[in-house]
Design an enzyme around this catalytic site. Sequence first.
Site, short mmCIF file in Angstrom:
data_model
loop_
_atom_site.label_atom_id
_atom_site.label_comp_id
_atom_site.label_asym_id
_atom_site.label_seq_id
_atom_site.Cartn_x
_atom_site.Cartn_y
_atom_site.Cartn_z
N ARG A 248 0.87 -1.17 0.00
CA ARG A 248 0.00 0.00 0.00
C ARG A 248 0.92 1.23 0.00
O ARG A 248 2.00 1.20 0.59
CB ARG A 248 -0.88 0.06 1.26
CG ARG A 248 -2.06 -0.92 1.24
CD ARG A 248 -3.13 -0.48 0.26
NE ARG A 248 -4.24 -1.42 0.17
CZ ARG A 248 -4.30 -2.46 -0.66
NH1 ARG A 248 -3.29 -2.71 -1.46
NH2 ARG A 248 -5.35 -3.23 -0.69
N GLU A 277 -3.46 7.75 -4.39
CA GLU A 277 -3.83 7.35 -5.75
C GLU A 277 -5.11 8.03 -6.19
O GLU A 277 -6.01 8.21 -5.37
CB GLU A 277 -4.05 5.83 -5.79
CG GLU A 277 -2.78 5.06 -5.51
CD GLU A 277 -3.03 3.59 -5.27
OE1 GLU A 277 -2.15 2.96 -4.68
OE2 GLU A 277 -4.10 3.08 -5.66
N HIS A 295 -1.49 0.68 -9.71
CA HIS A 295 -2.14 -0.29 -8.81
C HIS A 295 -2.75 -1.46 -9.58
O HIS A 295 -3.95 -1.70 -9.53
CB HIS A 295 -3.22 0.43 -7.97
CG HIS A 295 -3.51 -0.31 -6.69
ND1 HIS A 295 -3.96 0.32 -5.55
CD2 HIS A 295 -3.45 -1.62 -6.36
CE1 HIS A 295 -4.13 -0.58 -4.57
NE2 HIS A 295 -3.83 -1.75 -5.06
#
Lengths: 331, 313
Positions: A248, A277, A295
């Site tokens: 993460r 993000e 991602h």
Amino acid sequence: MDTNPPQNDAVLPKVLLLRPSALTLLPLAARLRAHFHLLDPLDSSEPAQSFLSLRCRSVRALLCLFTPFVPVNAGTLDLLPSLELIVVSSAGLEHVDLPYCRRRGIAVANASAAFCEDGADYAVAMLIDVMRRVSHGDRFVRAGSWPVQREFPLGFKLGGKRVGIVGLGSIGSKTAKRLVSFGCSIAYNSRKEKPHVPYPYYANVRDLAANSDILVLCCALTEGTRHIVGKDVMSALGKGGVIINVGRGALVDEKELVRRLVRGEIGGAGLDVFEKEPKVPDELLALDNVVLSPHRAVMTPESLEAVQELIIGNLRAFFSNEPLRSLVQHE
Amino acid sequence: MDAIGVLMTCPMFAYLEQELEKRFKLYRFWDFPSQRQFFKSHSGSIRAVVGNTKLGADSALIDALPRLEIVASYSVGLDKIDLGKYEEKGIRVTNTPEVLTDDVADIAIALMLGVLRKFCGCDAFVRGGKWKGGDFGFTTKFSGKSIGIVGLGRIGSAIAKRAEAFNCPISYYSRSEKPHVHYKYYPNPVALARHCRILVVACALTEETRHIIGREVMDALGPEGVLINVGRGAHVDEPALISALLEGRLGGAGLDVFENEPEVAEELLRMDNVVLLPHVGSDTVETCEAMADLVVANLEAHFTGKPLLTPVV
């Protein structure tokens, strides 16, 4: 006589579904509805709080997809007195209040078994990319630079490099196995040392970094792991060090990492995740020793299918009083 | 040994030049504006040539250097070297096998991952500011995909070892079946291509293997198939590859080598199902230094009457 017994919701076990409001889940919803009576607060005009407290008193199972619009915390869970199981679609459990679940005896099942191979493949891909300048090379050729510039900077050999894995869960351990075949040596940090693991253990990430050329972050984001890779760890890793993050964004002190990359105080980075993000720090866009990814580590149709099967498998096992397929063990 | 003249055919690696200069009288071929003039003035001094696959020591060069005793190639590939002629003239030849095996195998796997998981495309997507506009989309899982290897030599075997760690079933084609190998053998590249998802070329370039990958192999590999080339550009019929990709008869390609390097066809530059690298298979600091050390060690051995370390002839 009733020749068509109603396959209706009254017969099927109830599952409360919590999901992000933007998420459309038609194929999965249809598959779930074949086996379960889905209660979805986003399908109701009632406010979530009242939906949960009035309509979910007897609900024993909760399915949490991605990061739902209501967090799976004490406030939510207090409204579900009959809850015994939470199934999540992710590897990470940062959105679930695990200590609360432990206290109430609520079992939690996650989905890392479904996509750990893809996660490991991607971690390895980003590592090779940074070391061997793959995306940089592809960019160089596509820009027509090869005939003009001829020389392209050398990369670095993988064999013999010391890789430190932060979080030796299913993704971390599969990443390790793959990297061993490239001649890398592996060490790791985890909350606790794992028995029967052939790699040296370091009790903290700073010591792991001091003994590694490359750090690969595969751990969950929790209160304890937020910014686990900060100034100290980056200094310990050193000037030629490389950081690969498929966990993460918040595992890394992003501002500090960007600062060091820009100043050449760290060797390079492969980042699939970021603190905010889809915002990626502008400074990174100009760097050739950085590989950036939106991602995508586990975004394959194979993993998507496997997650759906795992979710359904866990729920069906639960309602048949069989062992869960991917129970998260509390440590 | 400083008086021994060593001719280097083209720029290869600064470290190699430095190490040669410490031990020999180094002539840099590219520094001389006139080749004819160079040979006139210096051919009598040259006892060794250091070449590579871009510029080896060809027939003309051999003929122009009457005192040539040894050619040390800064490469493993010998496709630019007329081995027969060297043998005839009693000139020794060395190359740099082994040291670059791992690097080339690593690039082969990188290309496979690149075509399937599209991480180059993902990087370009982020750099182009497109993530704010939406997600990239799905890519294809790599683990478990079947891999066919053309040429199970050192590099092919190293590729297989890595692919096995990703649970990929391995099969291969070689001039002859290899005993003690537990991968499935196919007697020709078309049969191999029919039975795998990803086909990787890792054999030497010879008369027989030129264009070993043609239209028939690509069609057998199919619309979901992926071709990876870490051999030589000439292993693949490049125009056939381009049409196969454009027409969707082949799913994707990962290429470190091209028929006419450094030129790469425009059509390839625009495709999103390919990964293109500028012949970097062995381009790591560590391997280049190891290759350079081996070139120097071979030359030193020769000129001190010791056995060559990695002779080819």
